[in-house]
Motif scaffolding. Structure first.
Motif, PDB file in Angstrom:
ATOM      1  N   SER A   1       0.822  -1.207   0.000  1.00 61.98           N
ATOM      2  CA  SER A   1       0.000   0.000   0.000  1.00 61.98           C
ATOM      3  C   SER A   1       0.854   1.254   0.000  1.00 61.98           C
ATOM      4  CB  SER A   1      -0.938  -0.001   1.214  1.00 61.98           C
ATOM      5  OG  SER A   1      -0.195  -0.025   2.427  1.00 61.98           O
TER       6      SER A   1
ATOM      7  N   TYR B   1      -2.052  15.374   3.100  1.00 65.95           N
ATOM      8  CA  TYR B   1      -2.271  14.054   2.498  1.00 65.95           C
ATOM      9  C   TYR B   1      -2.723  13.068   3.569  1.00 65.95           C
ATOM     10  CZ  TYR B   1      -1.359   9.696   0.017  1.00 65.95           C
ATOM     11  OH  TYR B   1      -1.497   8.463  -0.558  1.00 65.95           O
ATOM     12  N   ALA B   2      -2.098  13.103   4.735  1.00 68.06           N
ATOM     13  CA  ALA B   2      -2.473  12.185   5.817  1.00 68.06           C
ATOM     14  C   ALA B   2      -3.911  12.430   6.278  1.00 68.06           C
ATOM     15  CB  ALA B   2      -1.509  12.347   6.989  1.00 68.06           C
TER      16      ALA B   2
ATOM     17  N   SER C   1       1.482   6.775  -6.804  1.00 73.87           N
ATOM     18  CA  SER C   1       0.328   7.607  -7.127  1.00 73.87           C
ATOM     19  C   SER C   1       0.589   9.074  -6.823  1.00 73.87           C
ATOM     20  CB  SER C   1      -0.902   7.124  -6.346  1.00 73.87           C
ATOM     21  OG  SER C   1      -1.200   5.789  -6.664  1.00 73.87           O
ATOM     22  N   VAL C   2       1.280   9.332  -5.730  1.00 72.70           N
ATOM     23  CA  VAL C   2       1.643  10.715  -5.394  1.00 72.70           C
ATOM     24  C   VAL C   2       2.574  11.290  -6.460  1.00 72.70           C
ATOM     25  CG1 VAL C   2       2.968  12.138  -3.782  1.00 72.70           C
ATOM     26  CG2 VAL C   2       1.261  10.526  -2.911  1.00 72.70           C
TER      27      VAL C   2
ATOM     28  N   VAL D   1      -5.057  11.192  -2.804  1.00 73.58           N
ATOM     29  CA  VAL D   1      -5.576   9.988  -2.167  1.00 73.58           C
ATOM     30  C   VAL D   1      -6.444   9.209  -3.147  1.00 73.58           C
ATOM     31  CG1 VAL D   1      -7.147   9.133  -0.375  1.00 73.58           C
ATOM     32  CG2 VAL D   1      -5.446  10.880   0.184  1.00 73.58           C
TER      33      VAL D   1
ATOM     34  N   ARG E   1       0.882   4.159  -2.873  1.00 71.36           N
ATOM     35  CA  ARG E   1       0.677   5.576  -2.548  1.00 71.36           C
ATOM     36  C   ARG E   1       1.826   6.419  -3.070  1.00 71.36           C
ATOM     37  NH1 ARG E   1      -0.920   4.474   3.775  1.00 71.36           N
ATOM     38  NH2 ARG E   1      -2.876   3.375   3.369  1.00 71.36           N
TER      39      ARG E   1
ATOM     40  N   SER F   1      -4.285   7.223  -5.416  1.00 75.59           N
ATOM     41  CA  SER F   1      -3.774   6.017  -4.752  1.00 75.59           C
ATOM     42  C   SER F   1      -4.810   4.903  -4.768  1.00 75.59           C
ATOM     43  CB  SER F   1      -3.387   6.338  -3.307  1.00 75.59           C
ATOM     44  OG  SER F   1      -2.385   7.325  -3.240  1.00 75.59           O
ATOM     45  N   ARG F   2      -6.039   5.252  -4.439  1.00 69.49           N
ATOM     46  CA  ARG F   2      -7.100   4.243  -4.393  1.00 69.49           C
ATOM     47  C   ARG F   2      -7.446   3.738  -5.792  1.00 69.49           C
ATOM     48  NH1 ARG F   2     -10.437   7.659   0.200  1.00 69.49           N
ATOM     49  NH2 ARG F   2      -9.214   6.883   1.976  1.00 69.49           N
TER      50      ARG F   2
ATOM     51  N   THR G   1      -6.888  15.510  -1.450  1.00 70.71           N
ATOM     52  CA  THR G   1      -7.984  14.588  -1.744  1.00 70.71           C
ATOM     53  C   THR G   1      -7.774  13.906  -3.085  1.00 70.71           C
ATOM     54  OG1 THR G   1      -9.517  15.956  -0.466  1.00 70.71           O
ATOM     55  CG2 THR G   1     -10.475  14.402  -2.034  1.00 70.71           C
TER      56      THR G   1
ATOM     57  N   LEU H   1      -6.192  11.025   3.672  1.00 67.74           N
ATOM     58  CA  LEU H   1      -6.124   9.569   3.682  1.00 67.74           C
ATOM     59  C   LEU H   1      -7.022   8.977   4.765  1.00 67.74           C
ATOM     60  CD1 LEU H   1      -4.610   7.233   2.251  1.00 67.74           C
ATOM     61  CD2 LEU H   1      -2.879   7.396   4.053  1.00 67.74           C
ATOM     62  N   HIS H   2      -7.158   9.704   5.873  1.00 61.42           N
ATOM     63  CA  HIS H   2      -7.957   9.202   6.992  1.00 61.42           C
ATOM     64  C   HIS H   2      -9.341   9.836   7.043  1.00 61.42           C
ATOM     65  CE1 HIS H   2      -3.855   8.011   8.228  1.00 61.42           C
ATOM     66  NE2 HIS H   2      -4.476   6.995   8.790  1.00 61.42           N
TER      67      HIS H   2
END
Length: 317
Positions: A77, A100-101, A84-85, A117, A81, A120-121, A114, A104-105
């Motif tokens: 993962s 970013y954190a 993707s970043v 993230v 990420r 990444s997904r 956003t 992510l949460h």
């Protein structure tokens, strides 16, 4: 030198959907669209010097996957990420680590965080799908695009859909005047993507070359209103997975691209010139293939070196 068939150009009528831009934008009535040749069954005679570089890149990726696969599987993962970043940054989408954190949460964060993230997904979903089925389907690309653009304020209504409008790259914001590339009209996209995916499943070409040509074809088609660059770079790793060049590794192609200047500048400019001149440039094709090989080799070498240093540090602790 090998040749990739040149794209053809067709004149199409053009009319702005809404009045905008300068008088020159409003006066545009005809555009020249680029329609690349189908590639599903092209035959390529690869020069020995290019074949050597492709083989070296393939070995570098294979060694990375085989040597560090167990370590990388637990960092899957994180690698997704990271790639993707890097892919987002190529599109000038940047955010701080804190933003970013938060995104992510699920906490409130700026739009760039956003978007990163979401990238990444989207890549994680695409890689999971192709790893499971060992195929790349149009539905997989549409699903990745829906994940990527689903929460984008300006693009959410187009998320997960092929574009139904004419787009262009470069030039004016209000018309294709002065554009670097005017992709195929929307009614051609489904058939051309089917041809592209048929090419992506061939097994008679070096995987690195196959991924490179597929990526170039995808970006020429520009099948979405936005997000083409990020989905196109994710497609590269999907092809490597389907070709069994990787089983765990996500090759950090986007991370290495800025370091391979000839790939991001000279080769792309050469291929753009060949499209404009309506000729097939064997020199441009070879240059792009060799630059891509260096990009893959650099990506694998840097990842391998980074992991080796970590292992050495742990052994010496």
């Amino acid at each position: 030198m090998f040749r990739i068939p040149a794209a053809r150009h067709e004149s199409r009528p053009w009319r702005q959907r809404q009045r905008a831009g300068t008088r020159d934008d409003r006066l545009v009535q005809e555009i020249s669209v680029t329609i690349p040749t189908n590639i599903s069954d092209i035959q390529l005679a690869i020069p020995s010097e290019v074949a050597d570089e492709l083989d070296a890149a393939t070995r570098a990726v294979a060694v990375l996957d085989a040597t560090h696969g167990p370590v990388l599987s637990s960092l899957g993962s994180l690698l997704l990420r990271t790639e993707s970043v890097a892919s987002s940054k190529i599109e000038r989408i940047n955010a701080s680590i804190d933003d970013y954190a938060r995104a992510l949460h699920g906490s409130k964060a700026n739009s760039s965080a956003t978007s990163m993230v979401a990238a990444s997904r989207a890549m994680a979903g695409l890689m999971a799908a192709v790893t499971s089925s060992q195929r790349i389907e149009l539905a997989d690309l549409l699903g990745a695009h829906e994940t990527l653009m689903g929460e984008d304020v300006g693009e959410s209504d187009q998320a997960g859909q092929l574009r139904d409008v004419q787009n262009w790259v470069g030039g004016s914001d209000y018309s294709p005047r002065g554009a670097l590339l005017v992709p195929p009209p929307p009614e051609l996209l489904e058939s051309m993507l089917a041809d592209l995916l048929a090419f992506a499943h061939r097994t008679d070409l070096p995987g690195v070359l196959q991924a490179t040509i597929a990526h170039a074809q995808f970006e020429t088609l520009h099948p979405f209103t936005d997000g083409n660059g990020r989905i196109g770079r994710a497609l590269v790793n999907a092809i490597l997975r389907v070709r069994h060049m990787t089983s765990t590794v996500v090759v950090p192609v986007a991370s290495a691209l800025p370091a391979v200047c000839c790939f991001t500048r000279d080769s792309c400019q050469a291929l753009t010139r060949s499209r404009r001149l309506r000729i097939s440039s064997s020199r441009a094709a070879c240059s792009a293939a060799r630059s891509a090989s260096r990009s893959f080799s650099l990506s694998a070498a840097e990842s391998s070196g980074f992991l080796s240093e970590d292992v050495d540090e742990e052994d010496g602790a």
